[in-house]
Design a protein around this motif. Structure first.
Motif, PDB file in Angstrom:
ATOM      1  N   GLY A  12      35.851  39.071  30.403  1.00  0.00           N
ATOM      2  CA  GLY A  12      37.204  38.555  30.187  1.00  0.00           C
ATOM      3  C   GLY A  12      37.394  37.955  28.797  1.00  0.00           C
ATOM      4  O   GLY A  12      38.494  37.934  28.261  1.00  0.00           O
ATOM      5  N   THR A  72      37.174  34.817  27.912  1.00  0.00           N
ATOM      6  CA  THR A  72      37.779  33.480  27.803  1.00  0.00           C
ATOM      7  C   THR A  72      36.790  32.407  27.324  1.00  0.00           C
ATOM      8  O   THR A  72      37.200  31.455  26.671  1.00  0.00           O
ATOM      9  CB  THR A  72      38.405  33.034  29.147  1.00  0.00           C
ATOM     10  N   ALA A  96      40.992  26.407  35.580  1.00  0.00           N
ATOM     11  CA  ALA A  96      41.777  26.802  34.405  1.00  0.00           C
ATOM     12  C   ALA A  96      43.273  26.881  34.718  1.00  0.00           C
ATOM     13  O   ALA A  96      43.828  25.961  35.316  1.00  0.00           O
ATOM     14  CB  ALA A  96      41.245  28.110  33.841  1.00  0.00           C
ATOM     15  N   SER A  97      43.915  27.984  34.315  1.00  0.00           N
ATOM     16  CA  SER A  97      45.362  28.153  34.501  1.00  0.00           C
ATOM     17  C   SER A  97      45.599  29.616  34.861  1.00  0.00           C
ATOM     18  O   SER A  97      44.723  30.440  34.658  1.00  0.00           O
ATOM     19  CB  SER A  97      46.074  27.834  33.191  1.00  0.00           C
ATOM     20  N   PRO A  98      46.814  29.948  35.375  1.00  0.00           N
ATOM     21  CA  PRO A  98      47.030  31.354  35.747  1.00  0.00           C
ATOM     22  C   PRO A  98      46.748  32.360  34.609  1.00  0.00           C
ATOM     23  O   PRO A  98      46.065  33.353  34.866  1.00  0.00           O
ATOM     24  CB  PRO A  98      48.500  31.381  36.189  1.00  0.00           C
ATOM     25  N   PRO A  99      47.219  32.126  33.364  1.00  0.00           N
ATOM     26  CA  PRO A  99      46.930  33.155  32.347  1.00  0.00           C
ATOM     27  C   PRO A  99      45.433  33.311  32.051  1.00  0.00           C
ATOM     28  O   PRO A  99      44.975  34.419  31.763  1.00  0.00           O
ATOM     29  CB  PRO A  99      47.682  32.687  31.100  1.00  0.00           C
ATOM     30  N   ILE A 100      44.689  32.225  32.141  1.00  0.00           N
ATOM     31  CA  ILE A 100      43.234  32.354  31.945  1.00  0.00           C
ATOM     32  C   ILE A 100      42.608  33.031  33.153  1.00  0.00           C
ATOM     33  O   ILE A 100      41.738  33.888  33.010  1.00  0.00           O
ATOM     34  CB  ILE A 100      42.595  30.981  31.654  1.00  0.00           C
ATOM     35  N   ARG A 101      43.082  32.687  34.351  1.00  0.00           N
ATOM     36  CA  ARG A 101      42.524  33.333  35.550  1.00  0.00           C
ATOM     37  C   ARG A 101      42.805  34.837  35.569  1.00  0.00           C
ATOM     38  O   ARG A 101      42.107  35.596  36.217  1.00  0.00           O
ATOM     39  CB  ARG A 101      43.080  32.678  36.829  1.00  0.00           C
ATOM     40  N   ASN A 102      43.867  35.257  34.867  1.00  0.00           N
ATOM     41  CA  ASN A 102      44.160  36.690  34.774  1.00  0.00           C
ATOM     42  C   ASN A 102      43.133  37.430  33.919  1.00  0.00           C
ATOM     43  O   ASN A 102      43.044  38.651  33.967  1.00  0.00           O
ATOM     44  CB  ASN A 102      45.559  36.923  34.190  1.00  0.00           C
ATOM     45  N   LEU A 103      42.403  36.690  33.090  1.00  0.00           N
ATOM     46  CA  LEU A 103      41.394  37.310  32.218  1.00  0.00           C
ATOM     47  C   LEU A 103      39.976  37.033  32.687  1.00  0.00           C
ATOM     48  O   LEU A 103      39.120  37.910  32.689  1.00  0.00           O
ATOM     49  CB  LEU A 103      41.516  36.744  30.786  1.00  0.00           C
TER      50      LEU A 103
END
Lengths: 281, 156
Positions: free
Chosen positions: A27, A29, A97-104
């Motif tokens: 990902g 991140t 984390a946050s949704p955009p980080i969890r998407n990666l």
């Protein structure tokens, strides 16, 4: 410019790894935040990058022989969407984390980064997760606790990839997870506690507990758990001081930017106490 | 490294350093300055774009991982009815002060409503938890999202 590989299949990725030392990029991140800090500073990596997060074989989540097999490149968001992932694990992931980080971000990345504060690890330790590691010469399986060696150090050889995480397909009557951070969203963990138990007729039939961010690696003590399993709630109150003393010996936190050793230890002991005294309520 | 990807619905084939950040590619090479750099480490959400429909922090995405992916920035999203609903909601609520964080909030709102067209207040806060705003105190932004949901009912 760094060199890079973008293989379409797992076997091709393993072939590349057999011949080249690579930095494995899933990902990104953690790696990008570590390497790419600062405006207009180009990230520099020592080794060629091996991109793996598009490889289908590494993204599958499946149920086989009552075990959940999670591809290492499944993102945290994909785990939250999967019907195979237990709610007890989703509770953990939702606080990461946050949704955009969890998407990666991928589960494999969280494990391989081997941070003492990695939020998937207490749960994986508590459930005795196994990790599957592949190289061109074959497959080996390790318990998670043997895979994580030390802070930022995992058990992968240069030619190996973490490909799957294997979990027993298990839910518990009691799920007690607490993550302590500076705020609710986007925080790194100061200390975390995961206690899971099954109870029948006033006594404990199964129990596991794991603590994060309070030692170089996740803390779990089977001997103490064995002491608790089979006990009635009343007996647990009696042996509580012994149990808390034991954990007090093995919890070895540090002072750092996020918290102090004193706070981490105190709060961890209180969480264990709350969990154990709450079993009968 | 040669990569092919879609940017704002157009196919592109470019030669790029695979470790180059998507954020830099969008701003420096394509001039898409709605994508802001705040923290550069995934904390602030000012650089959020959509990758295959999902919000991601473009500062954390290496260009080597966008092969075949569809990237949408605010420059394209602003042509849609959904954007108009969000813009109206944010304006009516006073959700914009200095404006630096706004593109990121708009893209995160689109991603949230796309996945959950009818979020509760708590779910809106959770959905936007990867975005920082130092002006509004967030309440006006939450109100903006709720107004956008009303104005754009049926769009998500």
């Amino acid at each position: 410019m760094v060199n890079a590989f973008h293989p379409e299949t797992l076997s091709k990725a393993l072939e590349i790894l057999a011949e080249n030392p690579c930095t494995i990029m899933a990902g990104g991140t953690d790696l990008m935040a570590q390497k790419a800090r600062g405006f207009a500073i180009r990230p520099v990596f020592e080794h060629p990058l091996l991109f793996i997060n598009h490889i289908d074989e590494l993204k599958q989540i499946s149920l086989e022989d009552n075990e959940i097999h999670i591809g290492a490149c499944a993102t945290l968001s994909e785990l939250l969407e999967s019907q195979l992932i237990a709610d007890t694990f989703k509770d953990v992931i939702r606080q990461m984390a946050s949704p955009p980080i969890r998407n990666l971000a991928t589960i494999g990345g969280n494990i391989c980064n081997a941070s003492p504060a990695a939020d998937t690890l207490p749960y994986l330790y508590a459930l005795d997760a196994q990790v599957e590691i592949q190289s061109q010469t074959g497959l080996r399986t390790l318990p998670i606790r043997e895979f994580i060696k030390a802070p930022k150090t995992n058990g992968l050889q240069n030619n190996e990839l973490l490909t799957h995480i294997v979990l027993p397909n298990k839910e518990f009557d009691i799920n007690f997870y607490r993550k302590l951070g500076q705020r609710r969203g986007m925080s790194l963990t100061k200390a975390s506690f995961h206690g899971l138990a099954n109870v029948t007729n006033g006594s404990v039939t199964d129990l596991c507990l794991a603590l994060g961010s309070v030692a170089p690696t996740i803390v779990r003590c089977e001997l103490t758990e064995q002491l608790l399993i089979g006990q009635s709630f009343i007996n647990i109150e009696e042996i509580l001081p012994t149990v808390l003393n034991k954990y007090s010996e093995i919890i070895k936190p540090i002072d750092d930017a996020r918290s102090t050793a004193k706070y981490r230890k105190e709060v961890s002991i209180r969480l264990i106490k709350n969990f154990l005294l709450g079993l009968g309520k | 490294m040669k990569i092919e990807f879609y940017l704002n619905n157009d196919p592109h084939e470019i030669e790029v350093d695979p470790a180059y950040r998507l954020l830099d590619l969008l701003r420096e090479d394509f001039g898409l300055t709605s994508v802001k750099e705040g923290c550069g480490e995934g904390e602030c959400g000012a650089c959020i774009v959509l990758m295959n429909g999902l919000a991601v922090n473009s500062c954390l995405v290496p260009c080597g991982s966008i092969l075949g992916k569809h990237i949408i920035t605010l420059e394209e999203f602003r042509k849609t009815d959904r954007y108009e609903a969000i813009e109206k909601g944010f304006m009516d609520a006073g959700a914009v002060q200095c404006g630096f964080c706004t593109p990121g909030f708009v893209m995160a709102t689109e991603s949230l409503l796309n996945q959950n067209p009818d979020p509760t207040d708590e779910e809106i806060r959770e959905g936007l938890s990867g975005n920082l705003c130092r002006c509004t105190g967030y309440n006006l932004i939450i109100k903006g999202v709720k107004l956008a949901m009303e104005k754009g009912a049926g769009l998500w």
